[in-house]
Write a protein that holds these residues in place. Structure first.
Motif, mmCIF file in Angstrom:
data_model
loop_
_atom_site.group_PDB
_atom_site.id
_atom_site.type_symbol
_atom_site.label_atom_id
_atom_site.label_comp_id
_atom_site.label_asym_id
_atom_site.label_seq_id
_atom_site.Cartn_x
_atom_site.Cartn_y
_atom_site.Cartn_z
ATOM 1 N N ALA A 154 0.843 -1.202 0.000
ATOM 2 C CA ALA A 154 0.000 0.000 0.000
ATOM 3 C C ALA A 154 0.869 1.239 0.000
ATOM 4 O O ALA A 154 1.979 1.229 0.528
ATOM 5 C CB ALA A 154 -0.890 0.010 1.239
ATOM 6 N N GLN A 155 0.360 2.293 -0.633
ATOM 7 C CA GLN A 155 0.988 3.614 -0.535
ATOM 8 C C GLN A 155 -0.051 4.564 0.027
ATOM 9 O O GLN A 155 -1.156 4.678 -0.511
ATOM 10 C CB GLN A 155 1.456 4.088 -1.910
ATOM 11 C CG GLN A 155 2.656 3.297 -2.409
ATOM 12 C CD GLN A 155 3.252 3.892 -3.670
ATOM 13 O OE1 GLN A 155 2.556 4.101 -4.643
ATOM 14 N NE2 GLN A 155 4.544 4.173 -3.636
ATOM 15 N N ILE A 156 0.289 5.212 1.118
ATOM 16 C CA ILE A 156 -0.655 6.119 1.780
ATOM 17 C C ILE A 156 -0.073 7.528 1.774
ATOM 18 O O ILE A 156 1.098 7.714 2.100
ATOM 19 C CB ILE A 156 -0.944 5.656 3.224
ATOM 20 C CG1 ILE A 156 -1.524 4.242 3.227
ATOM 21 C CG2 ILE A 156 -1.906 6.626 3.919
ATOM 22 C CD1 ILE A 156 -2.866 4.092 2.538
ATOM 23 N N THR A 157 -0.908 8.472 1.400
ATOM 24 C CA THR A 157 -0.476 9.858 1.206
ATOM 25 C C THR A 157 -1.198 10.767 2.205
ATOM 26 O O THR A 157 -2.317 10.471 2.607
ATOM 27 C CB THR A 157 -0.819 10.290 -0.241
ATOM 28 O OG1 THR A 157 -0.294 9.310 -1.136
ATOM 29 C CG2 THR A 157 -0.230 11.641 -0.570
ATOM 30 N N ALA A 158 -0.525 11.838 2.591
ATOM 31 C CA ALA A 158 -1.152 12.825 3.461
ATOM 32 C C ALA A 158 -0.643 14.210 3.091
ATOM 33 O O ALA A 158 0.427 14.348 2.491
ATOM 34 C CB ALA A 158 -0.844 12.537 4.927
ATOM 35 N N ILE A 159 -1.435 15.223 3.430
ATOM 36 C CA ILE A 159 -0.982 16.605 3.305
ATOM 37 C C ILE A 159 -1.040 17.250 4.689
ATOM 38 O O ILE A 159 -2.013 17.071 5.425
ATOM 39 C CB ILE A 159 -1.832 17.388 2.275
ATOM 40 C CG1 ILE A 159 -1.394 16.981 0.848
ATOM 41 C CG2 ILE A 159 -1.656 18.906 2.463
ATOM 42 C CD1 ILE A 159 -2.034 17.777 -0.267
ATOM 43 N N ALA A 160 0.033 17.944 5.028
ATOM 44 C CA ALA A 160 0.093 18.642 6.306
ATOM 45 C C ALA A 160 0.285 20.128 6.051
ATOM 46 O O ALA A 160 1.033 20.511 5.153
ATOM 47 C CB ALA A 160 1.246 18.101 7.155
ATOM 48 N N ALA A 161 -0.399 20.949 6.841
ATOM 49 C CA ALA A 161 -0.221 22.402 6.766
ATOM 50 C C ALA A 161 0.720 22.833 7.885
ATOM 51 O O ALA A 161 0.611 22.344 9.017
ATOM 52 C CB ALA A 161 -1.573 23.091 6.917
ATOM 53 N N LEU A 162 1.661 23.726 7.541
ATOM 54 C CA LEU A 162 2.731 24.066 8.481
ATOM 55 C C LEU A 162 2.918 25.568 8.573
ATOM 56 O O LEU A 162 2.725 26.290 7.581
ATOM 57 C CB LEU A 162 4.040 23.428 7.996
ATOM 58 C CG LEU A 162 3.996 21.898 7.852
ATOM 59 C CD1 LEU A 162 4.670 21.462 6.574
ATOM 60 C CD2 LEU A 162 4.635 21.240 9.055
ATOM 61 N N ALA A 163 3.354 26.003 9.739
ATOM 62 C CA ALA A 163 3.525 27.443 9.957
ATOM 63 C C ALA A 163 4.826 27.979 9.374
ATOM 64 O O ALA A 163 4.969 29.180 9.184
ATOM 65 C CB ALA A 163 3.478 27.744 11.455
ATOM 66 N N SER A 164 5.777 27.077 9.097
ATOM 67 C CA SER A 164 7.086 27.559 8.632
ATOM 68 C C SER A 164 7.866 26.437 7.968
ATOM 69 O O SER A 164 7.552 25.256 8.147
ATOM 70 C CB SER A 164 7.899 28.103 9.816
ATOM 71 O OG SER A 164 8.308 27.017 10.638
ATOM 72 N N LEU A 165 8.909 26.818 7.249
ATOM 73 C CA LEU A 165 9.784 25.823 6.642
ATOM 74 C C LEU A 165 10.595 25.068 7.704
ATOM 75 O O LEU A 165 10.793 23.856 7.568
ATOM 76 C CB LEU A 165 10.677 26.517 5.609
ATOM 77 C CG LEU A 165 11.330 25.687 4.516
ATOM 78 C CD1 LEU A 165 10.378 24.709 3.858
ATOM 79 C CD2 LEU A 165 11.939 26.600 3.466
ATOM 80 N N PRO A 166 11.070 25.716 8.788
ATOM 81 C CA PRO A 166 11.689 24.930 9.861
ATOM 82 C C PRO A 166 10.755 23.850 10.415
ATOM 83 O O PRO A 166 11.206 22.748 10.748
ATOM 84 C CB PRO A 166 12.030 25.986 10.928
ATOM 85 C CG PRO A 166 12.263 27.233 10.141
ATOM 86 C CD PRO A 166 11.278 27.177 8.992
ATOM 87 N N ASP A 167 9.450 24.156 10.502
ATOM 88 C CA ASP A 167 8.519 23.125 10.956
ATOM 89 C C ASP A 167 8.451 21.965 9.960
ATOM 90 O O ASP A 167 8.314 20.805 10.347
ATOM 91 C CB ASP A 167 7.116 23.713 11.164
ATOM 92 C CG ASP A 167 7.001 24.488 12.468
ATOM 93 O OD1 ASP A 167 7.952 24.424 13.286
ATOM 94 O OD2 ASP A 167 5.971 25.155 12.676
#
Lengths: 467, 467
Positions: free
Chosen positions: B218-231
């Protein structure tokens, strides 16, 4: 000033060795099969000192033999007996220059002992996966120069695959700074590839930037008993399919290899019951947990047992169990040595060709030499066998050594006929420099000579090795 | 006979193209930034034909431009405008020569389209992991010659790491048969490394033996929203630590990149709520099950949410979800094109240097060009950014193009100052051949020239490219 005095002006008199007792350890390989002489042993402590030594030698046309931990198996770090060469020992260049956990890289000097690199990675909660028997004294510069393999190649690749950048002192004494820590860099010819595996014939590696990896949460080991080598290949295929990159080792041992071990180390115990012709040692590295890894490993082995592919299997239940299993596999070379040695080969083949290769070559040698006993073990997952030959009980091992050349000719011809390699992980050095010419095409040898001439036109870097 | 007639004697008249309408598609790159002319386009169908073409050209000192699917981004497959060159198109050499599932290897001709290689692997229940936007027309020979990267490098490496052996027609017309399917082979210089990434300047790759892998369950994908590039870097570190080799993609997109996408494709929907400055697309490839992968991914993202590293996250619950997530990431280049293009850079850096690099370089450019808008996305897991610059709303994109040279100079200087590369995955070709001389040391350029001269002393192989 004579040459030793000139060298002393660069590194200090204490780091130029010329007396027989001081130089002896540097003038023979650790198996003591090669012996050379040298004008001096010089021990630089910094890249700039290496560069000055190389410039000095180049100006005087003095050959240079680079040396790391002197643990090589093919005489690649031993000078010839002309006494003309300077041996450049990198052992004092042993600093960890930098570790970057966010980039998963470590930059080390060539003389760092492999185990010290592993330890530095571990102290930063990272894994440097290169692992081999001589890791307590082999240096990373030697590992890179010989493109070392070892027990974790299946998942992490050879030393070549672990290097992102190099610093190299070139034959003229210039320093090439290629110490990049980049996973992608397509800006011209990938020069580091030239020096990796070149056994010091194109320059002296003085430092490297290496890949680090996340440490697995658990490593679980098992031993399986198998009725045949095709069954071992079948098990390998099942494990690759079921656990993918978590499979970090797949080693095999023949019954003869195991018998040799148990004769020399009678306290060792095999954790599987019935004697079988072959045994596989498998290791899973799991990023989740020991319990998860154990369940996965038991599931694959259980299915293989049900299918008749595996006759018996034991999964390590503790770290002590796992160490005992690895001690069986890793004790074989020492057991062979204690049994008087044997005729050794370090070969690789397409994995698909291995069962037929072993059956046909064993049969051919047994037909010709009724006293012969094959002792086979190695890294089946990499297609790499240590395919060795001793003698049956009651026949002195000396008989095998008398026929060493004939045995090796049969083996190497059989390897070449199946698209294999006569040196999988040890290199060419002095040992196989002539033999390889039977197998490389004139076109390939010509390409190698062109590269050598382009970088080292005066043939001063480790002459007499590789090419 | 003239040259086209001599070529026709080798490949047949139908496979020698000389009219303007026949040759046009071969004489410009697909972005149509480079245009050349040629004495002929020749389309061989076999290695022997390539060898005869090269011998013919060498005898007459005719330059040769090898060409695969003509999807390169740096003009590496377009001839100059002298009209002297012969373009050798490999597209008819498109056979799958062999597939060996027990050895996990496939041997293919250079003109095989990448997607055809992927399909042949899949039909044998194996994975060939190289994957990139142009895979429907790019050829494997071109992929190897440019050391292509793509979206799966994090786990499987670049094209270089996927090649075990090559067949190459050398500049003189000799054929080097290096088609080995071995994981370990330490018998001299690793010649295949010379030709990979050389963009056709050292010879013509005609076939390759490539690594295959087990298909994940299986391949499972996600999208995450982040406050910064260091995060984003923090999340990458967590994922590498928690799931190790199961992490097969870690892509980032800036809010500007996403805005550009949504302006051009208003039907696309981001599955996370609040707008944030950065978004990460992550993919796990799991050999156990979709359920297991989903649980693992949710666990890592959940812990990152709790730690404040991630502001919001969505895990794909279906293949359609995953495709929609990838369509967001992969739609950005097309959206940029529709928006009128922008000033592009394909750079790599140590991952640890990326947050500071982006902050400092954005600030420097915004101070100098108040109208500028950075549009940043790429493969953070590989340290590879597509670091592009358009203009703010209301300012014509032409303004950015007028300052292209100044912008690129600032970017490339900033990359070089941090040990990065100005061409991470696209190569040098014509586009960056001069620019790279600002950054390579004279020693490195000299090494590259020595290699070129050793293999192609008459400079007939793809002259004017790379070096």
């Amino acid at each position: 000033m004579n040459l030793p005095e000139q060298l002393a002006a660069i590194v200090g008199a204490a780091n130029v060795l010329t007396t027989p007792e001081d130089t002896a350890p540097y003038l023979t390989d650790w198996r003591r099969r090669y012996h050379g002489t040298a004008a001096a042993i010089v021990r630089p402590a910094a890249t700039d000192e290496v560069a000055r030594i190389v410039r000095l030698c180049a100006a005087s046309r003095v050959p240079i033999v680079p040396q790391g931990g002197n643990t090589g198996l093919v005489g690649g770090a031993t000078p010839d007996d002309s006494g003309a060469a300077v041996v450049v020992s990198l052992q004092r260049m042993n600093r960890i220059r930098a570790i970057d956990t966010a980039n998963d890289t470590i930059t080390v000097e060539a003389g760092c002992v492999l185990q010290a690199v592993q330890d530095a990675a571990r102290a930063a909660q990272r894994l440097f996966p290169l692992s081999l028997a001589a890791e307590g004294s082999a240096t990373i510069g030697g590992n890179l120069s010989s493109n070392a393999g070892g027990t974790q190649v299946l998942r992490y690749g050879n030393a070549r695959e672990l290097a992102l950048g190099l610093e190299v002192v070139l034959p003229g004494g210039d320093v090439w700074d290629g110490l990049r820590g980049l996973r992608k860099d397509n800006t011209g010819y990938d020069l580091k590839q030239l020096f990796i595996g070149a056994e010091g014939t194109l320059g002296i590696i003085t430092a490297a930037t290496l890949k680090l990896f996340a440490q697995p949460a658990a490593q679980i080991t098992a031993i399986a008993a198998l009725a045949s080598l095709p069954d071992a290949s079948d098990l390998l295929g099942r494990m690759r399919g079921e656990v993918g990159p978590e499979l970090t080792a797949f080693e095999v041992m023949s019954a003869n290899a195991l018998r040799c071990l148990l004769q020399q180390f009678p306290d060792k115990r095999l954790p599987v019951s019935a004697p079988q012709p072959w045994y596989a040692l498998v290791e899973l590295s799991d990023h989740e947990s020991a319990q998860h890894a154990t369940e996965r490993l038991e599931a694959v082995l259980g299915a293989a047992l049900d299918a008749g592919v595996v006759r018996d299997a034991a999964v390590a239940q503790s770290i002590a169990d796992a160490q005992a299993m690895w001690a069986i596999r890793e004790g074989i070379p020492e057991a062979q040595l204690r049994a008087g040695g044997n005729v050794k080969h370090d070969v690789s083949l397409p994995i698909s060709a291995i069962p037929e290769f072993v059956a046909a070559t064993n049969a051919a040698l047994e037909a010709r030499f009724p006293w012969i006993e094959p002792i086979t073990f190695g890294h089946l997952g990499d297609g790499n066998l240590h395919y060795n030959f001793g003698t049956k009980a009651g026949i002195p091992v000396a008989v095998a050594f008398e026929h060493q050349h004939e045995i090796s000719t049969v083996v190497h011809d059989a390897v070449a006929a199946r698209g294999g390699s006569i040196s999988a992980e040890h290199g060419l050095g002095q040992l196989k420099r002539d033999e390889i010419r039977r197998f490389k095409s004139p076109i390939e040898l010509d390409l190698m000579r062109r590269i050598k001439a382009a970088l080292d036109p005066d043939n001063l870097m480790n002459p007499g090795k590789v090419i």
